[in-house]
Design a protein around this motif. Structure first.
Motif, PDB file in Angstrom:
ATOM      1  N   GLY A  78      55.060  54.378  45.808  1.00 11.44           N
ATOM      2  CA  GLY A  78      54.816  53.144  45.072  1.00 11.44           C
ATOM      3  C   GLY A  78      53.621  52.376  45.602  1.00 11.44           C
ATOM      4  N   LEU A  79      53.331  52.570  46.882  1.00  8.96           N
ATOM      5  CA  LEU A  79      52.173  51.925  47.507  1.00  8.96           C
ATOM      6  C   LEU A  79      50.931  52.816  47.435  1.00  8.96           C
ATOM      7  CD1 LEU A  79      53.947  50.555  50.716  1.00  8.96           C
ATOM      8  CD2 LEU A  79      53.214  49.236  48.722  1.00  8.96           C
ATOM      9  N   GLN A  80      51.081  53.970  46.787  1.00 10.66           N
ATOM     10  CA  GLN A  80      50.010  54.970  46.684  1.00 10.66           C
ATOM     11  C   GLN A  80      49.509  55.386  48.071  1.00 10.66           C
ATOM     12  OE1 GLN A  80      47.180  53.068  43.963  1.00 10.66           O
ATOM     13  NE2 GLN A  80      48.087  54.217  42.265  1.00 10.66           N
ATOM     14  N   ALA A  81      50.459  55.504  48.978  1.00 12.18           N
ATOM     15  CA  ALA A  81      50.145  55.900  50.348  1.00 12.18           C
ATOM     16  C   ALA A  81      50.391  57.398  50.527  1.00 12.18           C
ATOM     17  CB  ALA A  81      50.995  55.108  51.334  1.00 12.18           C
ATOM     18  N   ARG A  82      49.508  58.040  51.265  1.00 11.01           N
ATOM     19  CA  ARG A  82      49.665  59.467  51.528  1.00 11.01           C
ATOM     20  C   ARG A  82      50.545  59.677  52.752  1.00 11.01           C
ATOM     21  NH1 ARG A  82      43.931  61.770  52.339  1.00 11.01           N
ATOM     22  NH2 ARG A  82      43.780  59.877  53.572  1.00 11.01           N
ATOM     23  N   VAL A  83      51.529  60.553  52.630  1.00  7.53           N
ATOM     24  CA  VAL A  83      52.458  60.792  53.733  1.00  7.53           C
ATOM     25  C   VAL A  83      52.640  62.278  53.985  1.00  7.53           C
ATOM     26  CG1 VAL A  83      53.738  58.663  53.290  1.00  7.53           C
ATOM     27  CG2 VAL A  83      54.502  60.796  52.241  1.00  7.53           C
ATOM     28  N   THR A  89      67.659  67.301  56.508  1.00  8.49           N
ATOM     29  CA  THR A  89      67.552  66.085  57.309  1.00  8.49           C
ATOM     30  C   THR A  89      68.286  66.257  58.645  1.00  8.49           C
ATOM     31  OG1 THR A  89      69.503  65.226  56.160  1.00  8.49           O
ATOM     32  CG2 THR A  89      67.345  64.569  55.308  1.00  8.49           C
ATOM     33  N   PRO A  90      67.998  65.407  59.616  1.00  5.65           N
ATOM     34  CA  PRO A  90      67.017  64.324  59.587  1.00  5.65           C
ATOM     35  C   PRO A  90      65.581  64.854  59.609  1.00  5.65           C
ATOM     36  CG  PRO A  90      67.923  64.549  61.784  1.00  5.65           C
ATOM     37  CD  PRO A  90      68.700  65.488  60.909  1.00  5.65           C
ATOM     38  N   LEU A  91      64.646  64.031  59.126  1.00 10.24           N
ATOM     39  CA  LEU A  91      63.242  64.398  59.160  1.00 10.24           C
ATOM     40  C   LEU A  91      62.412  63.144  59.374  1.00 10.24           C
ATOM     41  CD1 LEU A  91      61.673  65.077  55.662  1.00 10.24           C
ATOM     42  CD2 LEU A  91      63.798  63.855  55.949  1.00 10.24           C
ATOM     43  N   ILE A  92      61.167  63.347  59.780  1.00  7.28           N
ATOM     44  CA  ILE A  92      60.241  62.247  60.030  1.00  7.28           C
ATOM     45  C   ILE A  92      59.263  62.162  58.864  1.00  7.28           C
ATOM     46  CG2 ILE A  92      58.457  61.346  61.572  1.00  7.28           C
ATOM     47  CD1 ILE A  92      61.154  61.377  62.886  1.00  7.28           C
ATOM     48  N   ILE A  93      59.042  60.949  58.391  1.00 12.55           N
ATOM     49  CA  ILE A  93      58.044  60.716  57.341  1.00 12.55           C
ATOM     50  C   ILE A  93      56.962  59.831  57.938  1.00 12.55           C
ATOM     51  CG2 ILE A  93      57.617  59.782  55.035  1.00 12.55           C
ATOM     52  CD1 ILE A  93      60.653  60.292  54.493  1.00 12.55           C
ATOM     53  N   LYS A  94      55.704  60.280  57.839  1.00  8.36           N
ATOM     54  CA  LYS A  94      54.596  59.574  58.485  1.00  8.36           C
ATOM     55  C   LYS A  94      53.502  59.236  57.481  1.00  8.36           C
ATOM     56  CE  LYS A  94      54.773  61.807  63.067  1.00  8.36           C
ATOM     57  NZ  LYS A  94      53.966  62.592  64.029  1.00  8.36           N
ATOM     58  N   LEU A  95      52.989  58.028  57.594  1.00 13.89           N
ATOM     59  CA  LEU A  95      51.767  57.676  56.878  1.00 13.89           C
ATOM     60  C   LEU A  95      50.601  58.410  57.525  1.00 13.89           C
ATOM     61  CD1 LEU A  95      51.919  53.803  56.366  1.00 13.89           C
ATOM     62  CD2 LEU A  95      51.680  55.508  54.565  1.00 13.89           C
ATOM     63  N   LEU A  96      49.744  59.014  56.723  1.00 12.82           N
ATOM     64  CA  LEU A  96      48.604  59.729  57.283  1.00 12.82           C
ATOM     65  C   LEU A  96      47.633  58.777  57.976  1.00 12.82           C
ATOM     66  CD1 LEU A  96      47.762  62.485  54.641  1.00 12.82           C
ATOM     67  CD2 LEU A  96      48.572  62.796  56.969  1.00 12.82           C
ATOM     68  N   GLU A  97      47.621  57.528  57.558  1.00  9.58           N
ATOM     69  CA  GLU A  97      46.716  56.552  58.165  1.00  9.58           C
ATOM     70  C   GLU A  97      47.401  55.717  59.240  1.00  9.58           C
ATOM     71  OE1 GLU A  97      46.896  56.918  54.814  1.00  9.58           O
ATOM     72  OE2 GLU A  97      44.983  57.946  54.564  1.00  9.58           O
ATOM     73  N   GLY A  98      48.656  56.005  59.563  1.00  7.02           N
ATOM     74  CA  GLY A  98      49.382  55.211  60.549  1.00  7.02           C
ATOM     75  C   GLY A  98      48.894  55.462  61.957  1.00  7.02           C
ATOM     76  N   THR A  99      49.158  54.491  62.851  1.00  8.89           N
ATOM     77  CA  THR A  99      48.772  54.646  64.247  1.00  8.89           C
ATOM     78  C   THR A  99      49.692  53.830  65.133  1.00  8.89           C
ATOM     79  OG1 THR A  99      46.934  54.452  65.831  1.00  8.89           O
ATOM     80  CG2 THR A  99      47.108  52.733  64.167  1.00  8.89           C
ATOM     81  N   GLN A 100      49.790  54.216  66.408  1.00  5.11           N
ATOM     82  CA  GLN A 100      50.584  53.505  67.417  1.00  5.11           C
ATOM     83  C   GLN A 100      52.044  53.327  66.998  1.00  5.11           C
ATOM     84  OE1 GLN A 100      48.220  49.915  68.042  1.00  5.11           O
ATOM     85  NE2 GLN A 100      47.286  50.874  69.826  1.00  5.11           N
TER      86      GLN A 100
END
Length: 294
Positions: free
Chosen positions: A172-177, A139-150
């Protein structure tokens, strides 16, 4: 000779849509803004057609897609239908889909030997966090949602516990990161290079507000004109080419090991880049259409 141009946009009031409309009118073309979500696609052998609010769209010379991230699938279908009708598009349907897939984009960039922040994608559960950290270098590191924008869906995790908590929450949200190394020396700034037809037509440096690692202008960041180094310019042009984008906004970080591409945007906004560079980017886009519809 005047062209018939359609701007595919959800609203006439958006800055970029307005500027493109004004630029096309200024150049003497017939231009209309159409909401691509209100287009009906009729798929028929040898006769693909598009109806807009019940009106048949005919003899369209070119389209300028301004497709929102949440409407990529339908937007790409509309562009593809215009392509089947032999209409020139400033954004190809497959290039749109390719650019909106962040993971695939990064893989293609590295295939082209283009620098990116070190990135990890895994299908493992959150108890795999320590292994992910070891791949990136801690760390530090960045964690990004694959569907995120802006700038949405992006988190800076400064400790291992924070990283574990964030990954658990997304799982828990079944989101891909994806997890990426944090480029400390960038100091909360990045560069947006606007590329048209294989040339950088303008570039700006965006600085995040104090205490904010994201430099997005709508999140309170500021921008200023910047002169790119040869390496930065070449990286931006190559990144756009690797993703098949004729018009794009290439976001990159200045690092100790050279420019690192973060993202290549297929529908880049004009407000920030025109404000920083004082250049008429909209007219450059219309001239690009004229060049390709002779």
């Amino acid at each position: 000779m005047p062209l018939t141009i359609k701007i595919l946009s959800l609203s006439k009031k958006l800055y970029s849509t307005q500027r493109l409309f004004e630029a096309a009118k200024k150049r003497g073309h017939n231009v209309e803004v159409i909401d691509y979500l209100k287009c009906d696609l009729v798929i028929e052998r040898k006769k693909p057609t598009i109806y807009y609010k019940g009106r048949l769209l005919e003899d369209v010379d070119a389209v300028i897609p301004r497709i929102g991230a949440t409407h990529t699938y339908y937007g790409a279908a509309v562009i593809r239908q215009f392509e089947m009708m032999k209409t020139f598009s400033t954004l190809e349907s497959q290039a749109l889909i390719r650019s909106r897939d962040k993971l695939r984009s990064l893989q293609l960039l590295t295939k082209g030997n283009i620098g990116i922040p070190k990135t990890v994608f895994t299908n493992y559960s959150s108890n795999h966090t320590e292994q992910i950290l070891s791949y990136i270098g801690g760390t530090p590191l960045i964690i990004k949602l694959l569907e995120g924008t802006q700038g949405l869906g992006i988190v800076l995790a400064e400790t291992q516990n924070a990283a574990k908590s964030v990954i658990e929450a997304f799982n828990g949200l079944q989101a891909r990161v994806i997890a990426q190394e944090f480029i400390k020396e960038a100091k909360g700034a990045d560069i947006r290079a606007f590329v048209i037809d294989g040339q950088v037509v303008g570039a700006m440096k965006r600085q995040g507000k104090e205490g904010e690692f994201r430099s997005n202008l709508h999140r309170g960041g500021t921008s200023q004109l910047i002169q790119l180094s040869d390496e930065e310019e070449n990286s931006a042009i190559k990144a756009a080419r690797m993703l098949g984008l004729n018009i794009s906004g290439v976001d990159l970080l200045q690092s100790e090991r050279g420019p690192l591409i973060m993202e290549v945007n297929s529908s880049p906004g004009l407000e920030g880049i025109e404000g920083a560079t004082k250049k008429d980017i909209a007219v450059s886009i219309i001239k690009y259409i004229e060049k390709n519809t002779d």
